[in-house]
Design a protein around this motif. Structure first.
Motif, PDB file in Angstrom:
ATOM      1  N   VAL A 199       0.845  -1.198   0.000  1.00 13.90           N
ATOM      2  CA  VAL A 199       0.000   0.000   0.000  1.00 13.90           C
ATOM      3  C   VAL A 199       0.869   1.233   0.000  1.00 13.90           C
ATOM      4  O   VAL A 199       1.808   1.343   0.788  1.00 13.90           O
ATOM      5  CB  VAL A 199      -0.917   0.001   1.244  1.00 13.90           C
ATOM      6  N   GLY A 200       0.581   2.192  -0.885  1.00 11.83           N
ATOM      7  CA  GLY A 200       1.279   3.476  -0.844  1.00 11.83           C
ATOM      8  C   GLY A 200       2.107   3.784  -2.068  1.00 11.83           C
ATOM      9  O   GLY A 200       2.542   4.917  -2.238  1.00 11.83           O
ATOM     10  N   ASP A 201       2.322   2.799  -2.923  1.00 13.04           N
ATOM     11  CA  ASP A 201       3.217   3.034  -4.049  1.00 13.04           C
ATOM     12  C   ASP A 201       2.574   3.844  -5.165  1.00 13.04           C
ATOM     13  O   ASP A 201       3.262   4.600  -5.857  1.00 13.04           O
ATOM     14  CB  ASP A 201       3.714   1.697  -4.636  1.00 13.04           C
ATOM     15  N   VAL A 202       1.288   3.669  -5.368  1.00 13.33           N
ATOM     16  CA  VAL A 202       0.628   4.344  -6.489  1.00 13.33           C
ATOM     17  C   VAL A 202      -0.223   5.503  -5.965  1.00 13.33           C
ATOM     18  O   VAL A 202      -0.564   5.543  -4.784  1.00 13.33           O
ATOM     19  CB  VAL A 202      -0.263   3.369  -7.303  1.00 13.33           C
ATOM     20  N   PRO A 203      -0.546   6.461  -6.846  1.00 16.39           N
ATOM     21  CA  PRO A 203      -1.409   7.567  -6.425  1.00 16.39           C
ATOM     22  C   PRO A 203      -2.728   7.050  -5.833  1.00 16.39           C
ATOM     23  O   PRO A 203      -3.241   6.014  -6.259  1.00 16.39           O
ATOM     24  CB  PRO A 203      -1.678   8.336  -7.726  1.00 16.39           C
ATOM     25  N   TRP A 204      -3.246   7.791  -4.877  1.00 14.38           N
ATOM     26  CA  TRP A 204      -4.425   7.370  -4.123  1.00 14.38           C
ATOM     27  C   TRP A 204      -5.611   7.011  -5.024  1.00 14.38           C
ATOM     28  O   TRP A 204      -6.263   5.992  -4.847  1.00 14.38           O
ATOM     29  CB  TRP A 204      -4.809   8.475  -3.133  1.00 14.38           C
ATOM     30  N   GLU A 205      -5.894   7.879  -6.005  1.00 13.63           N
ATOM     31  CA  GLU A 205      -7.055   7.633  -6.870  1.00 13.63           C
ATOM     32  C   GLU A 205      -6.910   6.316  -7.609  1.00 13.63           C
ATOM     33  O   GLU A 205      -7.865   5.566  -7.788  1.00 13.63           O
ATOM     34  CB  GLU A 205      -7.212   8.778  -7.890  1.00 13.63           C
ATOM     35  N   MET A 206      -5.711   6.041  -8.054  1.00 14.95           N
ATOM     36  CA  MET A 206      -5.467   4.783  -8.759  1.00 14.95           C
ATOM     37  C   MET A 206      -5.625   3.616  -7.793  1.00 14.95           C
ATOM     38  O   MET A 206      -6.161   2.564  -8.131  1.00 14.95           O
ATOM     39  CB  MET A 206      -4.039   4.804  -9.335  1.00 14.95           C
TER      40      MET A 206
END
Lengths: 586, 183
Positions: B153-160
């Motif tokens: 958790v945390g690697d990609v932008p929140w919306e994605m």
């Protein structure tokens, strides 16, 4: 068919007998009465005496049943042997807003079975808020060889397969009108089911369907049905396709376009404009999904004789609307979205002096953040420019008592006044007072008022006014209003012509409910939901009034003693036997 | 279903109490489909107190305003698809006896989400860094994405993240440390 009991005194029977002896043949009487179309006139005629009752029933060809449970198909067939056209209405109106359980009833099938036996020459069936399955549609299609017109408004339970059955079997079909239904749209191949030899269609409305249709089949169908006068397409039909249809059907009187947004070349645009302007008979225009300013000018020439313009699927801005309306001088009925704002409504007032009906729908009804839409100013502007206005449906977020008073002063001929201030219980936003005086002004000034929907913060005073002044009121819709039983009692004690009363979320209880005992027999129905009525109150009502059906719908998890939703209606058919478990008949 | 239980501080039964409600809330959430709005005096739209932090979703009244459903479906497509339904995903924690469910749409970003999960299961997640994952604790928050892969958790932008997250799993122990030591 009104279920009023026949009250014939001995005297009138005797005088009828003597009149008969001076020989007025039945055939002549029937011939004369066959010219009567209005079902209310016919009801009156049937009450004169036994001869007239018989002559009327033999000459009646169309029956209108406002509540399908008020009578049974057997009773109807027994009384009227020569029916060729039936109009039936089923569920209470609040089912449109998801307040009625899914499987509530109003299924057409039992009626169709009786009709197939008693009226094999049935030609027309018009249903509103009924449940109809594909099996029923197929049964209909094969049981009536002369069947001509099917109109389904706000119905549910069927799919496009049912429409395919109609197209396949009804060789004499002139009208297929599918409006606003909960339809299971499986696909558009039903259009191909009309045989190549079929040419009689005059009315085709499938605007309600969402899926793509077989355009090739549609084009051929429109091409060979030279008498077609009403064509309402669905969203899947493009502008280019519209143009192709119109060149073959310039005789159209009512057109519902498909999607009014597409990239067109100059030449394609000009062809569209030309095809539209060739429709010299066009008086009604609708559809226009997603229409924007770019292509609206293509309509200008076609709008010269337009009397009804339905823009409620096109989120137009005020300027776009103003430009369009400048070309619609004959307009009598206009439906718009509130994206046109007050400025757009000012343009209505300036350009449409003949306007009789205005409906303004909210583009974003559930979004409180929106500060656009229309206000009291727009409504007032229309009233100054359109003195003939008599039907209004207006959704807004603010209103004042003074504005409404001005509006009805300008337009005293309102027959239908439906105002929806969207935030429940909202007062006059300038004075912070209840909206009582607004509706007081409406009922005092508009003596012809037949239908009223109230909203905003309202005390019992509103209902005192209504009961006292609304002498012609037939339908009243109330939500989030009133202070005590007294309000509802005023309405039931006044309003001599009241037929339909629908109430939700008001503090009216048993005393109010029971104050209308005699009244309910002269009404079609009463709906009360989320009020303070209890099961005991309903049981008492049911016990006192054997000619009324008292139905209670319970919500999950509610108190046993509360009657969450109550539906009361007069009936000569007795309690219905097809109620689902969630509906208790008392 | 138990009602309120005496909360013993040591046992902290509240953490494992079965009840309806979002993690971090203390009251039951209002039934959204209730139409029992009785009070006729209602303030104007703006005067509803709105906090700067995420306001509770306003209870929608069934069948109001009185618009027919075909009209809602057919008119302009809504600007944001995100109005309406929540994105509920299961949250499992290694060693916990049962799973929880949370609505990802309630949170505006990773810090809020992780805080909520920490509160729910009563543990601490370490500090996130792109290079080293979650350092400083035995736990690592992971999620299963649309392809079925388990991601940190945390690697990609929140919306994605919220559109691709199918379920959450708080990994513990050696597995977690493996993730934390850089990929």
């Amino acid at each position: 068919m009104e279920s009023s009991e026949l009250k014939r005194s001995k005297d009138s029977v005797n005088s009828c007998e003597s009149a008969r002896r001076s020989s007025f043949p039945d055939e002549v009487l029937e011939r004369v009465l066959s010219l009567l179309k209005s079902h209310r006139d016919r009801s009156s005629v049937s009450l004169v005496c036994k001869d007239w009752y018989n002559a009327e029933r033999w000459s009646r060809t169309h029956v209108f049943i406002g509540n399908c449970y008020s009578v049974s198909p057997e009773i109807v067939a027994r009384r009227f042997p020569r029916i060729r056209s039936v109009t039936l209405k089923g569920k209470p109106r609040f089912s449109d807003f998801n307040l009625v359980p899914e499987n509530w009833g109003a299924d057409i099938h039992a009626w169709l079975v009786v009709f197939a036996a008693e009226y094999p020459f049935l030609e027309e069936l018009r249903l509103k808020r009924m449940a109809i399955s594909d099996e029923s549609l197929e049964f209909l299609a094969v049981s009536f060889p002369n069947f001509k017109a099917l109109s389904l408004l706000s119905c549910d339970g069927f799919s496009t397969n049912g429409l395919a059955a109609i197209a396949t079997h009804c060789k004499n079909l002139t009208e297929l009108d599918i409006q606003e239904n909960g339809i299971d749209d499986i696909g558009g191949s039903w259009l191909s089911c009309f045989p190549e030899s079929f040419t009689t269609l005059e009315v085709l409305n499938f605007a309600n369907l969402t899926s793509d249709i077989n355009f090739d089949a549609l084009e051929k169908l429109v091409g060979r049905c030279k008498s077609m006068r009403v064509l309402k397409l669905n969203r899947s039909v493009s502008l280019e396709q519209l143009q192709r249809l119109l060149v073959n059907a310039p005789q159209l009187a009512e057109l519902g376009t498909g999607l009014f947004s597409q990239e067109l070349t100059i030449r394609e645009y000009e062809e569209l404009e030309s095809a539209l302007s060739n429709c010299k008979n066009m008086h009604t225009l609708s559809g226009l999904w997603d229409a924007t300013g770019i292509y609206l000018p293509a309509l200008y020439l076609a709008c010269t004789h337009l009397t009804f313009l339905n823009l409620s699927y096109a989120a137009l801005q005020s300027v776009e609307l103003a430009k369009l309306l400048a070309h619609c001088p004959q307009l009598k009925r206009l439906w718009v979205l509130d994206t046109v704002e007050d400025k757009g409504l000012e343009a209505v007032g300036l350009n449409c002096p003949l306007l009789e009906e205005l409906r303004v729908f909210p583009a974003d009804p559930f979004d409180d953040e929106i500060v656009h839409g229309v206000t009291e100013a727009g409504f007032v502007a229309v009233s100054f420019g359109c003195p003939r206005l008599h039907y209004v449906l207006y959704f807004c977020r603010q209103m004042t008592n003074a504005a409404v008073a001005t509006i009805v002063q300008n337009c005293p001929d309102f027959t239908h006044f439906r105002l929806c201030i969207m935030n429940p219980g909202q007062p006059d936003y300038l004075t912070n007072e209840p909206m009582d005086e607004a509706f007081g002004a409406v009922v005092r000034t508009c003596t012809k008022l037949q239908r009223l929907s109230v909203s905003g913060l309202l005390t019992d005073l509103t209902f005192e006014y209504i009961g006292r002044y609304a002498k012609n009121l037939e339908t009243l819709s109330v939500a989030f209003a009133g202070r005590s039983d007294w309000g509802m009692q005023c309405v039931l004690g006044g309003c001599p012509k009241l037929r339909k009363l629908e109430i939700r979320d008001c503090p009216f209880g048993n005393a109010a409910l029971l104050s209308g005992l005699e009244k309910y027999e002269s009404m079609r129905s009463l709906w009360m939901s989320a009020c303070n009525v209890t099961m005991n109150g309903c049981r008492l009502l049911a016990r006192e009034m054997p000619w009324l059906n008292v139905e209670v719908m319970k919500e999950d998890g509610s108190d046993d003693s509360q009657a969450d939703k109550v539906y009361v209606y007069r009936s000569i058919a007795g309690p219905r036997r097809d109620a689902p478990p969630s509906v208790l008949t008392l | 279903m138990e009602g309120s239980v005496a909360y013993d501080n040591d046992l902290n039964l509240k953490a494992t109490e079965l009840r309806l409600g979002l993690p971090g809330t203390h009251e039951e959430q209002q039934a959204v489909s209730s139409s029992t709005v009785r009070n006729n005096k209602r303030p104007n739209g703006e005067s509803d107190a709105r906090n700067e932090t995420a306001p509770p979703p306003k209870a929608q009244i069934v069948g109001w305003p009185p618009i027919r459903s075909y009209r809602k479906n057919n008119s302009q497509p809504k600007k944001t698809e995100s109005e309406g339904v929540g994105i509920y995903v299961k949250v499992s924690m290694d060693g916990a006896p049962y799973l929880r469910k949370i609505d990802l749409k309630v949170y505006s970003g990773y810090p809020e989400l992780l805080q909520a999960v920490e509160n729910m299961f009563k543990f601490t997640i370490g500090e996130y860094s792109e290079r080293e994952g979650y350092k400083g604790s035995d736990y690592a928050p992971t999620y299963e994405d649309k392809d079925g892969d388990w991601m940190l958790v945390g690697d990609v932008p929140w919306e994605m993240f919220i559109t691709s997250c199918k379920r959450l799993r708080i990994m513990k122990g050696s597995e977690a440390r493996g993730l934390g030591c850089g990929v």
